[in-house]
Scaffold this motif. Structure first.
Motif, PDB file in Angstrom:
ATOM      1  N   PHE A   1       0.849  -1.191   0.000  1.00 33.45           N
ATOM      2  CA  PHE A   1       0.000   0.000   0.000  1.00 33.45           C
ATOM      3  C   PHE A   1       0.887   1.244   0.000  1.00 33.45           C
ATOM      4  O   PHE A   1       2.081   1.164   0.305  1.00 33.45           O
ATOM      5  CB  PHE A   1      -0.927   0.006   1.227  1.00 33.45           C
ATOM      6  N   PRO A   2       0.315   2.403  -0.310  1.00 33.93           N
ATOM      7  CA  PRO A   2       1.100   3.646  -0.281  1.00 33.93           C
ATOM      8  C   PRO A   2       1.641   3.921   1.126  1.00 33.93           C
ATOM      9  O   PRO A   2       1.041   3.506   2.125  1.00 33.93           O
ATOM     10  CB  PRO A   2       0.095   4.729  -0.702  1.00 33.93           C
ATOM     11  N   PRO A   3       2.762   4.627   1.224  1.00 30.07           N
ATOM     12  CA  PRO A   3       3.380   4.854   2.531  1.00 30.07           C
ATOM     13  C   PRO A   3       2.612   5.883   3.353  1.00 30.07           C
ATOM     14  O   PRO A   3       2.032   6.828   2.808  1.00 30.07           O
ATOM     15  CB  PRO A   3       4.779   5.367   2.185  1.00 30.07           C
ATOM     16  N   PRO A   4       2.602   5.734   4.668  1.00 34.48           N
ATOM     17  CA  PRO A   4       2.019   6.766   5.548  1.00 34.48           C
ATOM     18  C   PRO A   4       3.037   7.872   5.810  1.00 34.48           C
ATOM     19  O   PRO A   4       4.171   7.833   5.315  1.00 34.48           O
ATOM     20  CB  PRO A   4       1.692   5.988   6.821  1.00 34.48           C
ATOM     21  N   SER A   5       2.625   8.853   6.602  1.00 34.19           N
ATOM     22  CA  SER A   5       3.535   9.938   7.017  1.00 34.19           C
ATOM     23  C   SER A   5       3.807   9.809   8.503  1.00 34.19           C
ATOM     24  O   SER A   5       2.933   9.417   9.279  1.00 34.19           O
ATOM     25  CB  SER A   5       2.922  11.298   6.698  1.00 34.19           C
ATOM     26  N   LEU A   6       5.015  10.167   8.904  1.00 37.40           N
ATOM     27  CA  LEU A   6       5.433  10.055  10.303  1.00 37.40           C
ATOM     28  C   LEU A   6       5.916  11.414  10.782  1.00 37.40           C
ATOM     29  O   LEU A   6       6.728  12.070  10.125  1.00 37.40           O
ATOM     30  CB  LEU A   6       6.551   9.017  10.443  1.00 37.40           C
ATOM     31  N   SER A   7       5.401  11.850  11.942  1.00 38.27           N
ATOM     32  CA  SER A   7       5.789  13.135  12.525  1.00 38.27           C
ATOM     33  C   SER A   7       5.962  12.969  14.029  1.00 38.27           C
ATOM     34  O   SER A   7       5.448  12.021  14.633  1.00 38.27           O
ATOM     35  CB  SER A   7       4.740  14.212  12.230  1.00 38.27           C
ATOM     36  N   ALA A   8       6.699  13.916  14.617  1.00 37.71           N
ATOM     37  CA  ALA A   8       6.962  13.904  16.065  1.00 37.71           C
ATOM     38  C   ALA A   8       6.329  15.129  16.696  1.00 37.71           C
ATOM     39  O   ALA A   8       6.421  16.237  16.158  1.00 37.71           O
ATOM     40  CB  ALA A   8       8.462  13.889  16.338  1.00 37.71           C
ATOM     41  N   TRP A   9       5.680  14.934  17.850  1.00 38.96           N
ATOM     42  CA  TRP A   9       5.059  16.048  18.573  1.00 38.96           C
ATOM     43  C   TRP A   9       5.534  16.029  20.024  1.00 38.96           C
ATOM     44  O   TRP A   9       5.549  14.983  20.639  1.00 38.96           O
ATOM     45  CB  TRP A   9       3.540  15.924  18.529  1.00 38.96           C
ATOM     46  N   PRO A  10       5.965  17.157  20.579  1.00 34.66           N
ATOM     47  CA  PRO A  10       5.965  18.494  19.994  1.00 34.66           C
ATOM     48  C   PRO A  10       7.127  18.769  19.060  1.00 34.66           C
ATOM     49  O   PRO A  10       7.087  19.716  18.294  1.00 34.66           O
ATOM     50  CB  PRO A  10       6.048  19.400  21.218  1.00 34.66           C
ATOM     51  N   SER A  11       8.186  17.974  19.095  1.00 35.23           N
ATOM     52  CA  SER A  11       9.346  18.220  18.248  1.00 35.23           C
ATOM     53  C   SER A  11      10.150  16.935  18.148  1.00 35.23           C
ATOM     54  O   SER A  11      10.045  16.041  18.994  1.00 35.23           O
ATOM     55  CB  SER A  11      10.206  19.356  18.818  1.00 35.23           C
TER      56      SER A  11
END
Length: 349
Positions: free
Chosen positions: A145-155
């Motif tokens: 499947f298409p790749p997801p996005s990964l982010s960090a919170w708060p930084s």
């Protein structure tokens, strides 16, 4: 064919009952009875040892998370002296057999696909029978499947002891996600970061109904653990506070300038209205101001006359000083008595 634990029967056991040996007098020979008891105990002890075959171990190389189309090798390790090894997939009746090379037997999948994903177990055969199955190995196929996005919170830059949350967002609204740190699996929420949490992270998304069929990996996210608390949050708060105070000050100054400007406009309009107001024609009500010029010499007051209007002969007119005296007419003067006294000029020496 389902392969399970074989039921072992000791070779020394017999269905026919044992016949006791009797002496002619009807008693068992003591020597034969002792030998028979010793043989039975040794036989049951050997059978008990054969029941305790250790479980084999199963591992995948290079990893149990394999991109679609790549090869993978499954290694099954049994006890020393083990013979044939079997590999089976959970939910399937078929299995594959291989002989060990040393203590391990290997099974290769050259081109892995979604149909190869699933849970695998292996077992081996020894002289006494088959062992118990190994612990399940979850073989996962990625890139479906298409790749997801990964982010960090708060930084993505955090200090030791701080909390950070890694968020994995799927384009297909998958209801499950998996987060991996390079070399190991990781958690999504880290309540207290330490130096071991730093590294490169990726996440995958999938549906819970197909837990072994994953998407492409997300872009790499570098999580950095700083030596001290990052000043970004504190600096941001300080900047926001300073900007707020500056905006409030500017607003107050602007308000003060507006009030002063309005006050000036009001005073000017009131003065203009006063100048436009016509004077009353009643001389009794409006005092008459008559200009009077008189010459003063040696501090004494001299009545001004017509002859004093010109400078004495021989004197420079530029040296003559004139003074204008403004006198108010008496209110008791009858109206219409004629024009006021004329303007008189006198020279001051």
């Amino acid at each position: 064919m389902n392969v399970g634990k074989a039921t072992l029967t000791p070779s020394c056991a017999r269905e026919a009952p044992l016949r006791a040996l009797h002496s002619p007098s009807g008693t068992m020979a003591p020597t034969l009875a002792a030998l028979l008891g010793f043989g039975l105990s040794l036989c049951w002890e050997t059978w008990a040892q054969q029941e305790e075959l250790p479980k084999p171990s199963l591992r995948a190389e290079p990893s149990s998370v394999v991109p679609q189309g790549q090869p993978v090798i499954l290694w099954c390790k049994g006890s020393p002296g083990a013979g044939v090894h079997r590999l089976r997939k959970t939910g399937s009746n078929s299995f594959v057999e291989a002989f060990p090379a040393g203590q391990e037997a290997w099974f290769i999948i050259y081109n892995i696909a979604a149909s190869s994903a699933g849970s695998y177990q292996c077992l081996y055969q020894s002289l006494s029978g088959w062992s118990e199955p190994s612990e399940p190995l979850e073989l996962t196929v990625t890139g479906l499947f298409p790749p997801p996005s990964l982010s960090a919170w708060p930084s993505s830059k955090v200090a030791p002891g701080q909390a950070v949350t890694l968020q994995c967002h799927s384009q297909l609204s998958h209801d499950r996600s998996a987060l991996y740190k390079v070399g190991e699996q990781a958690n999504f929420s880290i309540p207290a970061v330490n130096s071991t949490h730093g590294g490169t992270y990726r996440c995958y998304s999938f549906w819970s109904l197909s837990p072994h069929e994953w998407s492409f990996p997300s872009d790499a996210l570098e999580l950095r653990v700083t030596a001290s608390a990052p000043a970004s949050s504190a600096l941001t708060a300080t900047i926001l506070l300073g900007l707020s105070a500056l905006l409030i000050l500017l607003f107050l100054l602007l308000l003060l300038c507006c009030r002063r400007h309005r006050a000036r406009i009001g005073n000017g309009s009131r003065g203009a209205e006063a100048e436009k107001t016509p004077k009353s024609s009643d001389p009794a009500a409006t005092p008459m101001e008559e200009p009077l010029y008189a010459a003063v010499e040696d501090g004494s007051r001299t009545p001004a006359g017509p002859e004093d209007t010109a400078a004495p002969p021989g004197e420079d007119p530029r040296q003559v000083t004139y003074a204008q005296l403004k006198l108010k007419a008496e209110p008791q003067d009858p109206p219409g008595s004629g024009p006021g006294p004329p303007c008189l000029y006198a020279a001051l020496r």
